[in-house]
Design an enzyme around this catalytic site. Structure first.
Site, PDB file in Angstrom:
ATOM      1  N   GLU A 103      36.689 -85.278   3.347  1.00 49.94           N
ATOM      2  CA  GLU A 103      35.700 -84.220   3.117  1.00 49.94           C
ATOM      3  C   GLU A 103      36.255 -83.025   2.335  1.00 49.94           C
ATOM      4  O   GLU A 103      35.557 -82.452   1.497  1.00 49.94           O
ATOM      5  CB  GLU A 103      35.096 -83.733   4.457  1.00 49.94           C
ATOM      6  CG  GLU A 103      36.138 -83.486   5.528  1.00 49.94           C
ATOM      7  CD  GLU A 103      35.745 -82.411   6.536  1.00 49.94           C
ATOM      8  OE1 GLU A 103      36.400 -82.340   7.585  1.00 49.94           O
ATOM      9  OE2 GLU A 103      34.818 -81.631   6.277  1.00 49.94           O
ATOM     10  N   ILE A 127      41.302 -91.709   8.091  1.00 46.59           N
ATOM     11  CA  ILE A 127      41.368 -92.535   9.296  1.00 46.59           C
ATOM     12  C   ILE A 127      40.221 -92.174  10.236  1.00 46.59           C
ATOM     13  O   ILE A 127      39.817 -92.959  11.064  1.00 46.59           O
ATOM     14  CB  ILE A 127      42.721 -92.423  10.050  1.00 46.59           C
ATOM     15  CG1 ILE A 127      42.983 -91.000  10.551  1.00 46.59           C
ATOM     16  CG2 ILE A 127      43.867 -92.934   9.209  1.00 46.59           C
ATOM     17  CD1 ILE A 127      44.070 -90.925  11.617  1.00 46.59           C
ATOM     18  N   ASP A 128      39.683 -90.944  10.101  1.00 44.21           N
ATOM     19  CA  ASP A 128      38.656 -90.471  11.032  1.00 44.21           C
ATOM     20  C   ASP A 128      37.306 -91.170  10.846  1.00 44.21           C
ATOM     21  O   ASP A 128      36.452 -91.106  11.730  1.00 44.21           O
ATOM     22  CB  ASP A 128      38.448 -88.959  10.879  1.00 44.21           C
ATOM     23  CG  ASP A 128      39.620 -88.158  11.417  1.00 44.21           C
ATOM     24  OD1 ASP A 128      40.592 -88.773  11.901  1.00 44.21           O
ATOM     25  OD2 ASP A 128      39.572 -86.915  11.349  1.00 44.21           O
ATOM     26  N   GLY A 171      41.181 -87.608  15.561  1.00 39.29           N
ATOM     27  CA  GLY A 171      39.738 -87.488  15.335  1.00 39.29           C
ATOM     28  C   GLY A 171      39.372 -86.030  15.487  1.00 39.29           C
ATOM     29  O   GLY A 171      39.240 -85.536  16.599  1.00 39.29           O
ATOM     30  N   ARG A 172      39.270 -85.363  14.342  1.00 42.63           N
ATOM     31  CA  ARG A 172      39.057 -83.910  14.381  1.00 42.63           C
ATOM     32  C   ARG A 172      37.630 -83.536  14.803  1.00 42.63           C
ATOM     33  O   ARG A 172      37.435 -82.784  15.741  1.00 42.63           O
ATOM     34  CB  ARG A 172      39.343 -83.344  12.989  1.00 42.63           C
ATOM     35  CG  ARG A 172      39.345 -81.862  12.914  1.00 42.63           C
ATOM     36  CD  ARG A 172      39.488 -81.415  11.479  1.00 42.63           C
ATOM     37  NE  ARG A 172      40.830 -81.574  10.942  1.00 42.63           N
ATOM     38  CZ  ARG A 172      41.845 -80.758  11.220  1.00 42.63           C
ATOM     39  NH1 ARG A 172      41.671 -79.738  12.019  1.00 42.63           N
ATOM     40  NH2 ARG A 172      43.028 -80.960  10.685  1.00 42.63           N
ATOM     41  N   ARG A 276      48.545 -92.755  11.522  1.00 40.27           N
ATOM     42  CA  ARG A 276      48.362 -92.635  10.069  1.00 40.27           C
ATOM     43  C   ARG A 276      49.417 -93.417   9.282  1.00 40.27           C
ATOM     44  O   ARG A 276      49.298 -93.574   8.067  1.00 40.27           O
ATOM     45  CB  ARG A 276      48.431 -91.161   9.667  1.00 40.27           C
ATOM     46  CG  ARG A 276      47.251 -90.336  10.102  1.00 40.27           C
ATOM     47  CD  ARG A 276      46.621 -89.587   8.938  1.00 40.27           C
ATOM     48  NE  ARG A 276      47.542 -88.739   8.245  1.00 40.27           N
ATOM     49  CZ  ARG A 276      47.610 -87.418   8.399  1.00 40.27           C
ATOM     50  NH1 ARG A 276      46.799 -86.803   9.227  1.00 40.27           N
ATOM     51  NH2 ARG A 276      48.478 -86.718   7.724  1.00 40.27           N
TER      52      ARG A 276
HETATM   53  O1  F6P Z   1      41.709 -85.875   8.938  1.00 39.95           O
HETATM   54  C1  F6P Z   1      42.555 -86.872   9.343  1.00 39.95           C
HETATM   55  C2  F6P Z   1      43.499 -86.369  10.408  1.00 39.95           C
HETATM   56  O2  F6P Z   1      44.400 -87.419  10.663  1.00 39.95           O
HETATM   57  C3  F6P Z   1      42.831 -85.872  11.687  1.00 39.95           C
HETATM   58  O3  F6P Z   1      42.495 -86.906  12.561  1.00 39.95           O
HETATM   59  C4  F6P Z   1      43.888 -84.924  12.215  1.00 39.95           C
HETATM   60  O4  F6P Z   1      43.309 -83.914  13.010  1.00 39.95           O
HETATM   61  C5  F6P Z   1      44.465 -84.335  10.987  1.00 39.95           C
HETATM   62  O5  F6P Z   1      44.264 -85.264   9.945  1.00 39.95           O
HETATM   63  C6  F6P Z   1      45.947 -84.022  11.114  1.00 39.95           C
HETATM   64  O6  F6P Z   1      46.372 -83.433   9.940  1.00 39.95           O
HETATM   65  P1  F6P Z   1      47.880 -83.084   9.573  1.00 39.95           P
HETATM   66  O7  F6P Z   1      48.465 -84.269   8.888  1.00 39.95           O
HETATM   67  O8  F6P Z   1      47.767 -81.931   8.646  1.00 39.95           O
HETATM   68  O9  F6P Z   1      48.624 -82.784  10.834  1.00 39.95           O
END
Ligand code: F6P
Length: 343
Positions: A103, A127-128, A171-172, A276
């Protein structure tokens, strides 16, 4: 011959390399040139690029992450950022730009299509799985399988020790990973951002399960879930360039409350970025490959401001702006299925 740029932005995910490979293979087949832009929008601001030919992409299909690198850079939050992006797009002599992101990264793409770079095609990644206009994003299936395997492993240790184990899943804003992995792994309660958590209901479900002789339980919780009357559990108050806080901590609070209220030894396992990383599943490799090929077709035929998407089993294209305008949250019919197995 045309010159196509490609960048990967936002959180990485398994399947990005299959996309890059597909874009380069398809473009090379047609005599076109591909320029890789490093680290998302940062690379376009700083003119940091990599040559993407057949040698560069050889052997990357099964590799997680992205050979181009990524960042959460927002040119709209950097002094002169948008101007630099536009200048460098021209300097590179690009005919089109393929933007692979979620997004935030695609949100910037939408703004840029109005602010001077109309020749953009989007590819949905996260991944979300929370991007609308596509049934699935690549990366999701791999993350679900990783989380499912973790739940399988947690079952054996929870059972041996007669414990409750809370597993915190990424999952944000949407609980897709927790819901799918929870159903596939047989979680006894699944908690998602879409539905505020009532701690008494959670404890009642665990007690119900224990009253029929089960001496252990697995609670799957999305990191973005919130307690009913409380506030979101934040790890830190600092916001990133897209205005997001770094999440994490709900699992720990939940485990503490469960142990206090039902007196059963409770542990917490935070899966974090393990979800991830690693090699993409066959599903994500195929989806990424199909998205990459379709994106080149769109770029070549001048269908800009579009995003490739999966609809049923067909790869289609949709309006990029519409795709990023709303988030796709968990289908409550699916959640009702998950609930059959609660408690
Ligand atoms: O948007 C994907 C995501 O993996 C979310 O599930 C998670 O909250 C966020 O990214 C974590 O982001 P970062 O890699 O900046 O810690």
């Amino acid at each position: 011959m045309s010159k196509i740029g490609i960048l990967t932005g936002g959180g990485d995910c398994p399947g990005l390399n299959p996309v890059i490979r597909a874009v380069v293979r398809k473009a090379c087949n047609e005599g076109d040139e591909v320029v890789g832009i490093k680290d998302g929008w940062k690379g376009l601001m700083e003119l940091d690029t990599a040559k993407l030919d057949l040698t560069a992409i050889s052997g990357i299909l099964s590799r997680g992450g992205t050979i181009l690198g990524t960042s959460r850079t927002n040119p709209y939050k950097k002094e002169g950022g948008v101007l630099k992006v536009k200048e460098n797009f021209k300097k590179l002599g690009l005919d089109s730009l393929i933007v692979v992101g979620g997004e935030d990264t695609l949100g910037v793409a939408v703004k840029l299509t109005k602010d001077g770079i109309p020749n953009i095609v989007g590819i949905p990644k996260t991944i979300d799985n929370d991007l609308s206009s596509t049934d699935y994003t690549f990366g999701f299936d791999t993350a679900v399988n990783t989380a499912m395997e973790a739940i399988d492993r947690l079952h054996t240790t929870a059972e041996s020790h007669h414990r409750v184990i809370v597993v915190e899943i990424m999952g944000r804003h949407a609980g897709w990973i927790a819901t799918h992995a929870g159903i596939a792994g047989g979680a006894d309660v699944i908690l998602i951002p879409e539905l505020p958590v009532d701690i008494d209901e959670v404890c009642a479900l665990i007690k119900k399960r224990h009253s029929r002789g089960k001496r252990f339980s697995i609670v799957a919780v999305s990191e973005g879930a919130q307690f009913k009357k409380g506030t979101m559990v934040l790890q830190e108050e600092k916001l990133d360039e897209f205005g997001h806080v770094r999440l994490g901590g709900i699992g720990e609070r939940l485990a503490g409350e469960i142990e206090k209220k039902i007196g059963c030894e409770t542990r917490i396992s935070i899966l974090g970025h393990i979800q991830r990383g690693g090699t993409p599943t066959a599903f994500d490799r195929v989806l990424g490959t199909r998205f990459g090929v379709k994106a080149v077709e769109l770029a070549k035929s001048g269908k800009f401001g579009r995003m490739v998407a999966l609809s049923g089993n067909k790869i289609i294209d949709v309006a990029l702006e519409k795709a990023v305008s709303t988030l796709k949250t968990v289908d409550m019919e699916l959640y009702e299925v998950a609930k059959v197995f609660f408690g």
